[in-house]
Design an enzyme around this catalytic site. Structure first.
Site, PDB file in Angstrom:
ATOM      1  N   ALA A   1      19.578  13.446  17.277  1.00 34.46           N
ATOM      2  CA  ALA A   1      19.385  12.023  17.020  1.00 34.46           C
ATOM      3  C   ALA A   1      20.007  11.691  15.669  1.00 34.46           C
ATOM      4  O   ALA A   1      19.583  12.212  14.639  1.00 34.46           O
ATOM      5  CB  ALA A   1      17.894  11.691  17.019  1.00 34.46           C
ATOM      6  N   MET A   2      21.039  10.842  15.669  1.00 38.29           N
ATOM      7  CA  MET A   2      21.797  10.550  14.460  1.00 38.29           C
ATOM      8  C   MET A   2      21.610   9.080  14.084  1.00 38.29           C
ATOM      9  O   MET A   2      22.137   8.181  14.732  1.00 38.29           O
ATOM     10  CB  MET A   2      23.268  10.892  14.665  1.00 38.29           C
ATOM     11  CG  MET A   2      23.490  12.354  15.063  1.00 38.29           C
ATOM     12  SD  MET A   2      25.229  12.822  15.223  1.00 38.29           S
ATOM     13  CE  MET A   2      25.757  12.781  13.505  1.00 38.29           C
TER      14      MET A   2
ATOM     15  N   GLY B   1      22.554   7.605  11.321  1.00 36.27           N
ATOM     16  CA  GLY B   1      23.590   7.067  10.449  1.00 36.27           C
ATOM     17  C   GLY B   1      23.351   7.409   8.992  1.00 36.27           C
ATOM     18  O   GLY B   1      24.122   7.034   8.112  1.00 36.27           O
ATOM     19  N   GLY B   2      22.277   8.154   8.734  1.00 41.38           N
ATOM     20  CA  GLY B   2      21.952   8.573   7.379  1.00 41.38           C
ATOM     21  C   GLY B   2      22.359  10.009   7.115  1.00 41.38           C
ATOM     22  O   GLY B   2      22.811  10.731   8.005  1.00 41.38           O
TER      23      GLY B   2
ATOM     24  N   SER C   1      20.054  13.057   9.082  1.00 41.43           N
ATOM     25  CA  SER C   1      20.333  13.361  10.485  1.00 41.43           C
ATOM     26  C   SER C   1      21.722  13.967  10.657  1.00 41.43           C
ATOM     27  O   SER C   1      21.938  14.797  11.554  1.00 41.43           O
ATOM     28  CB  SER C   1      20.182  12.107  11.347  1.00 41.43           C
ATOM     29  OG  SER C   1      21.079  11.094  10.944  1.00 41.43           O
TER      30      SER C   1
ATOM     31  N   CYS D   1       7.283   4.531  16.001  1.00 46.86           N
ATOM     32  CA  CYS D   1       8.639   4.771  16.498  1.00 46.86           C
ATOM     33  C   CYS D   1       8.839   6.246  16.834  1.00 46.86           C
ATOM     34  O   CYS D   1       9.439   6.592  17.851  1.00 46.86           O
ATOM     35  CB  CYS D   1       9.665   4.314  15.457  1.00 46.86           C
ATOM     36  SG  CYS D   1      11.383   4.452  15.988  1.00 46.86           S
TER      37      CYS D   1
ATOM     38  N   GLY E   1      16.531  14.677  11.651  1.00 52.90           N
ATOM     39  CA  GLY E   1      16.643  14.940  10.217  1.00 52.90           C
ATOM     40  C   GLY E   1      15.351  14.751   9.457  1.00 52.90           C
ATOM     41  O   GLY E   1      15.377  14.557   8.235  1.00 52.90           O
TER      42      GLY E   1
ATOM     43  N   CYS F   1      12.558  -1.713   9.208  1.00 47.01           N
ATOM     44  CA  CYS F   1      13.940  -2.008   9.592  1.00 47.01           C
ATOM     45  C   CYS F   1      14.078  -3.319  10.338  1.00 47.01           C
ATOM     46  O   CYS F   1      15.113  -3.980  10.256  1.00 47.01           O
ATOM     47  CB  CYS F   1      14.514  -0.856  10.420  1.00 47.01           C
ATOM     48  SG  CYS F   1      13.770  -0.655  12.058  1.00 47.01           S
TER      49      CYS F   1
END
Length: 357
Positions: A6-7, A9-10, A13, A101, A125, A194
């Site tokens: 699971a990425m 964008g940070g 991860s 989440c 991550g 978010c």
């Protein structure tokens, strides 16, 4: 082993995915599109689920050399996280959307789909550790530890999870990202919620729940000392933004002690009235061994960045009861109570429950 990374964008991860490749796994990256309208979600340094984050995740996957996909889970996220967030505040509770989440999206919807597609596990991550014994432990970087928001995971979910970063500090992760040529090495961490673009939680809730005027009552005297436009805008322990019409007789600050949706009342009082020695939770999850049939001496954490407190925990059916060794202030219904067992190899998560009283 075939694993799904699971990425977000940070940096975390991205490095987790790279480490999974180094470990010999067959890795596929996936970014979760969680916003029905990405422009309404936080961007830049406060990002989490934006188009910018999706592009960052794709670039990281290219550098690592793994396949990459985007999964649209906006409707599921809205129902299980955003709608739940609003409903919890309307019911006088203070939810933790990141915890929800993890529970409903990253380790339920995503893991279920991954398994159905033939993947063996999901890599994330998160800063937490899963030892050879399968027990969830705190990260070595206590300041970044995320075991609290992972304590809702079941034994089955943990058995299909991989957390490669638990033995590293955040500084070490950033340095490694730079060595690997990942552009997110210096990307700031995401903050706040978010799906609230401007950070105005009260305004976000007011748009969805409307104005609901009510009274602010002093717990000591029973007198009405102010008014509010919606009890959902308050949380237990809050001091600022109360806008009281009259000071306390002793001149001391007053805090929110409770929220009662049925009467639309916010009750305020002195700081010492916030102290609690007993906590009750519902829907307990116990992964640190067999479910106990008697009292357990442990430590508990009552909010994401709160201190740990020695306690005796008992599970009775669908309820968890904790007797705290010392009083704690500002415990809010809707948050999680997480039980830990101190351990030289890293505090072990025993279980968790959602605080109800």
């Amino acid at each position: 082993m075939r694993v799904l990374a699971a990425m977000s964008g940070g940096v975390d991860s991205a490095v987790a995915a790279a480490r999974a490749v180094d470990a010999g796994h067959d890795v596929t990256g996936v970014h979760l599109a969680l916003a029905r309208n990405p422009q309404t979600y936080r961007t830049g340094a406060r990002g989490c689920c934006t188009l910018e984050d999706s592009r960052d995740a794709r670039r990281a996957a290219d550098v690592i050399g793994i396949p990459f996909y985007v999964w649209d889970m906006a409707d599921r996220f809205h129902a299980d996280v955003v709608d739940d967030f609003v409903a919890e505040y309307a019911a006088g509770r203070t939810p933790n959307p990141c915890l929800r989440c993890n529970e409903k999206i990253k380790f339920a919807a995503v893991l279920d789909r991954a398994v159905a597609l033939g993947f063996d596990a999901v890599v994330t991550g998160h800063h937490a550790r899963l030892g050879p014994d399968g027990l969830l432990r705190r990260s070595v970087d206590v300041a970044k530890d995320q075991s609290y928001v992972l304590a809702v995971l079941t034994r089955e979910q943990l058995d299909r999870s991989i957390f490669p970063l638990g033995d590293s500090t955040k500084a070490q992760v950033r340095a490694e990202a730079a060595r690997r040529g990942l552009a997110v090495a210096d990307k700031p961490d995401s903050h706040d919620i978010c799906f609230i673009a401007d950070g105005d939680t009260r305004g976000f809730l007011a748009q969805r729940l409307g104005e609901q005027p009510g009274a602010v009552v002093d717990a000591t005297t029973g007198a009405v000392v102010g008014s509010h436009s919606g009890a959902y805008a308050y949380t237990v322990g809050q001091r600022r933004g109360l806008h009281l019409d009259r000071p306390a007789p002793d001149g001391r600050p007053r805090y929110v002690l409770s929220i009662t949706p049925k009467t639309n009342t916010v009750t305020v009082g002195p700081a010492e009235a916030l102290e609690v020695s007993r906590v009750r939770g519902e829907r307990p999850v116990w992964t640190g061994g067999p479910r106990p049939d008697g009292p357990v001496e442990c430590e508990v954490q009552l909010r994401a960045h709160g201190d740990v407190v020695p306690a005796t925990v008992v599970i009775d059916g669908d309820a968890l009861h904790a007797e705290l060794r010392r009083p704690v202030r500002g415990v809010a219904a809707g948050q999680a109570i997480v039980a830990y067992r101190p351990d030289p190899a890293g505090d072990v998560v025993l279980g968790s429950a959602t605080i109800t009283a």
